[in-house]
Enzyme design. Sequence first.
Site, PDB file in Angstrom:
ATOM      1  N   GLU A   1      -5.371   5.076  -7.301  1.00 15.64           N
ATOM      2  CA  GLU A   1      -5.689   6.088  -6.526  1.00 15.64           C
ATOM      3  C   GLU A   1      -6.157   7.555  -6.904  1.00 15.64           C
ATOM      4  O   GLU A   1      -5.298   8.655  -6.894  1.00 15.64           O
ATOM      5  CB  GLU A   1      -4.545   6.354  -5.645  1.00 15.64           C
TER       6      GLU A   1
ATOM      7  N   GLU B   1      -1.936  -2.768  -2.920  1.00 10.30           N
ATOM      8  CA  GLU B   1      -0.708  -2.158  -2.254  1.00 10.30           C
ATOM      9  C   GLU B   1      -0.855  -2.239  -0.832  1.00 10.30           C
ATOM     10  O   GLU B   1      -1.851  -2.126  -0.086  1.00 10.30           O
ATOM     11  CB  GLU B   1      -0.654  -0.617  -2.655  1.00 10.30           C
TER      12      GLU B   1
HETATM   13  O1  IFM Z   1       4.544   5.275  -4.046  1.00 14.63           O
HETATM   14  C1  IFM Z   1       3.082   5.239  -3.690  1.00 14.63           C
HETATM   15  C2  IFM Z   1       2.226   4.846  -4.871  1.00 14.63           C
HETATM   16  O2  IFM Z   1       2.663   5.388  -5.989  1.00 14.63           O
HETATM   17  C3  IFM Z   1       0.851   4.806  -4.785  1.00 14.63           C
HETATM   18  N1  IFM Z   1       0.346   4.465  -3.409  1.00 14.63           N
HETATM   19  C4  IFM Z   1       1.184   4.826  -2.403  1.00 14.63           C
HETATM   20  C5  IFM Z   1       2.616   4.446  -2.456  1.00 14.63           C
HETATM   21  C6  IFM Z   1       3.432   5.168  -1.168  1.00 14.63           C
HETATM   22  O3  IFM Z   1       3.234   6.384  -0.702  1.00 14.63           O
END
Ligand code: IFM
Length: 445
Positions: A167, A355
């Site tokens: 990200e 994710e």
């Molecule tokens: O915890 C984070 C992760 O590190 C990166 N993506 C979003 C998740 C939830 O906020």
Amino acid sequence: MFNKKQFGAEFKWGVSTAAYQIEGAHNIDDKGFSIWDTFSNQNKKILGNHNGNHACDFYNRHEDDLKLIKYLNIPNFRFSLSWPRILPSGIGTINQKGVDFYDRLIDHSMELGVTPWVTLYHWDLPQMIEDKGGWTNRDVVSWFSDFVEVCANKFGDRVNNWMILNEPMVFTGAGYFLGIHAPGRKGLKNFIPAVHHAALCQSLGARVLKSICPNANVGTTFSCSHLEPNTSSEKDKLATKRVDALINRLFIEPSLGLGYPTDDLKLLDRIYDYFLPDDEKLLPFDFDFVGLQNYTREIVTHSYFVPLLQAKLIKADKRNVPITLMNWEVYPDAMYQTLKKFDQYSQIKKIIVTENGAAFHDVFFDGKIEDELRANYLKDHIREVLRAKNDGIKVEGYFVWTLLDNFEWAEGFYPRFGIVHTNFKTQERTIKKSGYWYKNFLDNK
Ligand code: IFM
């Protein structure tokens, strides 16, 4: 109801984590400090003044945690490498004890039949690199390339699946524009060079990796939200376009050879001040897969009060919709829409949802956590992934965020995302109902 078989035998199922959020052992075995060690140990940076010094103590408990993953029938485990654990100064001398830890982690994982998926950078920049300007210093591109080279040489004999950055929009935006994440820097003068250098690292890191491990499966990850304008007015639609360019398109498009989305986001124009002659050619990379991380949708409205962007997001708790503890709307269709949007880039070969998950209040009752909301969230989002797949969208994997309740950055330990509960005092793990749901779902051969 749907089942795992409908996704096909090749579909990758997994769970994702990140080093700083779980490892703890922040000053053990000669590890160097990261910007998150520094930032979270400053007063009032993190909700509740929490820090990740000990987190889930995964550094010492990884063998048991891997057994949990195995028990949950999860075949793929995504974790990140801590750059300062491997290179305490960010560059130069390798810390053998740090390498040994990741060797143990990879080996144990593979012994259990759990395939490692490794993220090279999930936000824990070595503090010594930040002291030299961090992501705003062009030299970070060669420092990062050296780090990738070390990792590829040390672990590439066993690790096949790699992600370069996690990200980039979030770590540059929150860390170098808003100042709410480490290293806490603000303003366009930090953000713009950080963006360009991160985008270069995204492609150059991948090139270095492929040069050492030509058969590796190399991707990188993006956080993406489905966006809708608040009204059908032209102003709200244009505001949505600007936000889309900033949060969804900023890093994917240069990697696809489309350049930065400057036409829709004028504030980016200054990025060319940081270009060297060959940069245009360096930005693209033909990734084997793109990792998408979607949690929600956002509603965008025009705003004269937000300089340059002239747009803002309407917070979910003002919209009378179901929300998570992060104040993110629960809106499963966002997953489908995001997959569809990225599928339209013909250059993308394969998408993996690297994710997706949710933070809710968890309550122990009779020693159990019946986290119905989280279980339903996962079910509903996985159903949307199936809908996308059935519609011919090239999605080929899904990873839950996350295994354990952990250190959720600026929000500290407050929002619990885990399918396994962590007692941060005793480090006891308790599988939640959502964890059992995922286990049973994955058991369906
Ligand atoms: O915890 C984070 C992760 O590190 C990166 N993506 C979003 C998740 C939830 O906020």
